[in-house]
Scaffold this active site. Structure first.
Site, PDB file in Angstrom:
ATOM      1  N   SER A 309       0.780  -1.240   0.000  1.00  9.64           N
ATOM      2  CA  SER A 309       0.000   0.000   0.000  1.00  9.64           C
ATOM      3  C   SER A 309       0.811   1.290   0.000  1.00  9.64           C
ATOM      4  CB  SER A 309      -0.907   0.001   1.212  1.00  9.64           C
ATOM      5  OG  SER A 309      -1.700  -1.152   1.163  1.00  9.64           O
TER       6      SER A 309
HETATM    7  C1  59J Z   1      -2.994  -7.600   3.713  1.00  8.87           C
HETATM    8  C2  59J Z   1      -1.963  -8.284   0.802  1.00  8.87           C
HETATM    9  C3  59J Z   1      -1.411  -9.931  -0.879  1.00  8.87           C
HETATM   10  C4  59J Z   1      -1.202  -9.870  -2.344  1.00  8.87           C
HETATM   11  C5  59J Z   1      -4.148  -8.345   3.606  1.00  8.87           C
HETATM   12  C6  59J Z   1      -2.210  -7.629   4.841  1.00  8.87           C
HETATM   13  C7  59J Z   1      -3.354  -8.496  -1.206  1.00  8.87           C
HETATM   14  C8  59J Z   1      -3.490  -9.055  -2.529  1.00  8.87           C
HETATM   15  C9  59J Z   1      -2.581 -10.446  -4.320  1.00  8.87           C
HETATM   16  C10 59J Z   1      -4.545  -9.150   4.657  1.00  8.87           C
HETATM   17  C11 59J Z   1      -2.603  -8.430   5.901  1.00  8.87           C
HETATM   18  C12 59J Z   1      -3.769  -9.184   5.801  1.00  8.87           C
HETATM   19  C13 59J Z   1      -1.975  -9.602  -5.376  1.00  8.87           C
HETATM   20  S1  59J Z   1      -4.372  -4.164   6.167  1.00  8.87           S
HETATM   21  O1  59J Z   1      -1.172  -2.428   3.304  1.00  8.87           O
HETATM   22  O2  59J Z   1      -4.277  -5.200   2.111  1.00  8.87           O
HETATM   23  O3  59J Z   1      -0.557  -1.102   7.180  1.00  8.87           O
HETATM   24  O4  59J Z   1      -1.671  -0.641   8.899  1.00  8.87           O
HETATM   25  O5  59J Z   1      -0.942  -8.641   1.395  1.00  8.87           O
HETATM   26  O6  59J Z   1      -4.222  -7.700  -0.778  1.00  8.87           O
HETATM   27  O7  59J Z   1      -4.503  -8.860  -3.207  1.00  8.87           O
HETATM   28  O8  59J Z   1      -4.118  -9.987   6.824  1.00  8.87           O
HETATM   29  N1  59J Z   1      -2.680  -2.292   5.962  1.00  8.87           N
HETATM   30  N2  59J Z   1      -2.776  -4.482   3.606  1.00  8.87           N
HETATM   31  N3  59J Z   1      -2.775  -7.306   1.299  1.00  8.87           N
HETATM   32  N4  59J Z   1      -2.264  -8.875  -0.414  1.00  8.87           N
HETATM   33  N5  59J Z   1      -2.454  -9.778  -3.031  1.00  8.87           N
HETATM   34  C14 59J Z   1      -3.767  -2.866   5.222  1.00  8.87           C
HETATM   35  C15 59J Z   1      -3.367  -3.163   3.813  1.00  8.87           C
HETATM   36  C16 59J Z   1      -2.362  -2.124   3.482  1.00  8.87           C
HETATM   37  C17 59J Z   1      -2.734  -1.908   7.237  1.00  8.87           C
HETATM   38  C18 59J Z   1      -3.871  -2.212   8.103  1.00  8.87           C
HETATM   39  C19 59J Z   1      -4.792  -3.352   7.675  1.00  8.87           C
HETATM   40  C20 59J Z   1      -3.292  -5.399   2.732  1.00  8.87           C
HETATM   41  C21 59J Z   1      -4.687  -0.959   8.228  1.00  8.87           C
HETATM   42  C22 59J Z   1      -2.561  -6.710   2.611  1.00  8.87           C
HETATM   43  C23 59J Z   1      -1.593  -1.168   7.821  1.00  8.87           C
HETATM   44  O9  59J Z   1      -2.773  -0.969   3.363  1.00  8.87           O
END
Ligand code: 59J
Length: 586
Positions: A309
């Site tokens: 992200s």
């Molecule tokens: C995630 C992913 C993996 C790759 C999801 C992290 C995807 C995806 C395929 C579930 C932990 C989790 C291409 S989450 O970074 O969305 O930083 O404080 O690893 O989505 O489609 O149990 N970040 N992270 N996703 N994958 N593939 C959020 C988010 C992010 C946070 C928290 C909650 C993901 C607020 C991550 C943070 O913004």
């Protein structure tokens, strides 16, 4: 007058003198000469036949050679002149046991000067008494060798010689190990700037002519041919104080979160200089060489991750730049899942209706996907390229990794989506910091420098000033009470940044419980001076969100950094982050 008289007297004597008979004497001389001739030629003849081997051996044993006099290697200094690598002169003591008289006085004086037990010294000399060259003691300190020279002169000890060498010392040890690197036994740079700036630091060795024996050992110094020319000092961009803070906090976070490792980089927004670059695990460059494997990598530069992200702000910046959205354009993320052919894009919660700013505040994968889809794939690709993804930063560091950015022509609709929330490309911690520095520097990308720069190099414009500022306002909401990085807040300062929590890619997909936790941020937000990117690899202590694992490292380093650098606070009212106009609509 007197001399004239003498000459005339001599002339008178000469006239009266007559030659005697030489016959007998001549025969005698002839006989002696003939005998001598026979002896000499005969001897030579015999030697040529019988003693060739012996003489050839003797000839081989001693020959003249030029050997190098090591030049003093330049120092590596931090930006304020603090030493990070210094060469200290040491002396190696060479003895000729054949020549060295082992009197009680001599042995006692040598033993005392070298700090070497008398028994050991006596034993060594006794054992090798047939040799003409042994290393008595290697790499002793100058005060020891001064004491020895004093004894040599006082007692007129023969058969001792000193050879100058240099020993590299790294005063800040494991703090700067990855950046500075180290040299090998011959003083040649092996890692870090010791390697990339080896020529600059090395200088030109001098030469002396010596007499060597058949076993390549110096028997005698003949003359100095050329004096060595010392190497030049190298002033790094690193600020040792910030380096210390970053190292301390990164190490603590890696330990607390039971992580595999991590790295952190602090950049000077206005110059592109690296003020700190630290990694865990590290190693002591002054210590033994074993047990360094896996600790030696400057992970911030050599290792890449999927940025997750943390790339979202650049997608939104591209969209602002192309005027397909404004910070308040509504984006619907309901119901928290988005089907793309056979694949699904997910958010960890259903955030419902957000605006563009809210997509960043909450880090919605679905929201940023929808924004990315408003532009052609090429637009996102070109933005990433211009930010430096998939390219070297110009740091000149050995083994720097460029990361991967696949060409947009190969992207399908799902990849267009995942690339917008940070999967399918890879970046180093340094590249991530450089990209955030673009937002901090009003849209201008500057080359990265590990060397102190006098004049900021000209940058390349990636985003307009307006876009960069709008993005910074959004990044501030992330650090607010409703964002994902509350723990990045620094009292008295406006802070902006973005978290990332990415599952680690493994064979066949993504690991279910292996994460990389990231935070990239900047301050003071009204006119940013510092950018810091933090990456923690596989936290396993229970929490793993970037906001909980990496963001606190930013805050704890910056609290002290702003004081060290005298950066004035820019948040006058306590506890009131400026959210006006950028509050998420939800
Ligand atoms: C995630 C992913 C993996 C790759 C999801 C992290 C995807 C995806 C395929 C579930 C932990 C989790 C291409 S989450 O970074 O969305 O930083 O404080 O690893 O989505 O489609 O149990 N970040 N992270 N996703 N994958 N593939 C959020 C988010 C992010 C946070 C928290 C909650 C993901 C607020 C991550 C943070 O913004």
């Amino acid at each position: 007058m007197a001399s004239l008289k003498t000459i005339s007297t001599r002339q008178r004597v000469a006239r009266r003198w007559s030659p005697p008979d030489f016959g007998r004497r001549r025969r005698l001389v002839l006989a002696v000469l003939t005998a001598a001739l026979i002896a000499v030629t005969g001897g030579a003849f015999l030697r040529q036949i019988w003693e060739t081997d012996f003489l050839q051996d003797q000839g081989d044993r001693r020959y003249l050679r030029e050997v190098a006099i090591p030049a003093h290697r330049g120092m590596v200094l931090d930006r304020n002149g603090e030493p990070l690598a210094v060469s200290t002169p040491v002396d190696t003591v060479i003895a000729n046991p054949k020549q060295l008289e082992r009197t009680r006085d001599n042995l006692a004086a040598i033993s005392k000067a070298l700090g070497m037990p008398l028994d050991e010294l006596r034993e060594q000399l006794e054992e090798k008494s047939e040799k003409s060259f042994i290393y008595l003691r290697r790499r002793i300190t100058p005060d020891r060798s001064d004491r020895l020279m004093e004894a040599v002169q006082r007692l007129d000890i023969k058969g001792l010689e000193m050879q100058r060498e240099y020993r590299r010392f790294y005063p800040s040890g494991e703090l700067t190990a990855h950046v500075v690197g180290f040299t090998d036994i011959d003083d040649a740079g092996q890692e870090g700037v010791e390697r990339s700036y080896n020529e600059w630091l090395t200088g030109t060795p001098g030469a002396r002519r010596v007499l060597k024996d058949g076993k390549n050992r110096v028997v005698k110094d003949v003359e100095n041919v050329r004096a060595p020319k010392p190497g030049r000092d190298l002033v790094l961009s690193i600020d040792r104080r910030l380096q210390f803070l970053a190292y301390r906090e990164l190490k603590a976070a890696v330990e607390k979160n039971k992580a595999l490792g991590g790295s952190a980089v602090i950049l000077d927004v206005n110059t592109g200089e690296v003020l700190a670059m630290v990694n865990q695990p590290s190693y002591n460059p002054n210590g033994r060489r074993d047990n360094r494997r896996g600790r030696m990598r400057n992970r911030a530069i050599t290792d890449v991750m999927e940025p997750g992200s943390t790339v979202k702000p650049f997608v939104v910046a591209a969209a602002l730049e192309k005027r397909v959205v404004t910070p308040t354009t509504p984006i619907n993320t309901s119901p928290g899942v988005l089907q793309v052919g056979q694949y699904t894009v997910r958010d960890v919660h259903n955030y419902g209706g957000l605006n563009v700013t809210g997509v960043i505040t909450k880090s919605s994968n679905i929201g940023v996907t929808k924004i990315a889809w408003m532009m052609p794939a090429e637009e996102l690709y070109q933005t990433y390229r211009r930010l430096g993804f998939g390219q070297l930063t110009g740091s000149g560091f050995p083994a720097e990794s460029a990361g991967q950015l696949p060409h947009f022509k190969g992207w399908n609709r799902f990849e267009h989506a995942t690339l917008s929330f940070g999967y399918g490309l890879s970046v180093s911690t340094l590249q991530l910091a450089q990209a955030y520095a673009v937002l901090a520097a009003d849209g201008v990308k500057r080359p990265i420098s590990l060397i102190k720069v006098d004049q900021p190099p000209e940058g390349e414009r990636v985003f307009s000033v307006a876009t960069a500022r709008a993005m910074r306002a959004m990044l501030e909401t992330v650090v607010s009470s409703v964002g994902t990085a509350k723990d990045a807040a620094v009292k008295g300062y406006r802070v902006g940044g973005k978290t990332g929590t990415a599952k680690k890619a493994v064979a066949g997909g993504y690991a279910s419980r292996k994460y990389q936790s990231v935070f990239a941020g900047m301050l003071p937000l009204s006119n940013p001076r510092l950018v810091m990117a933090v990456m923690i690899d596989e936290p396993s202590g229970g929490v793993y969100y970037g906001g909980k694992v990496a963001a606190p490292v930013f805050a704890s380093v910056m609290v002290d950094a702003v004081r060290l650098l005298n950066i004035p606070p820019d948040q006058v009212e306590e506890g009131s982050p400026r959210l006006a106009g950028v509050e998420p609509t939800r």
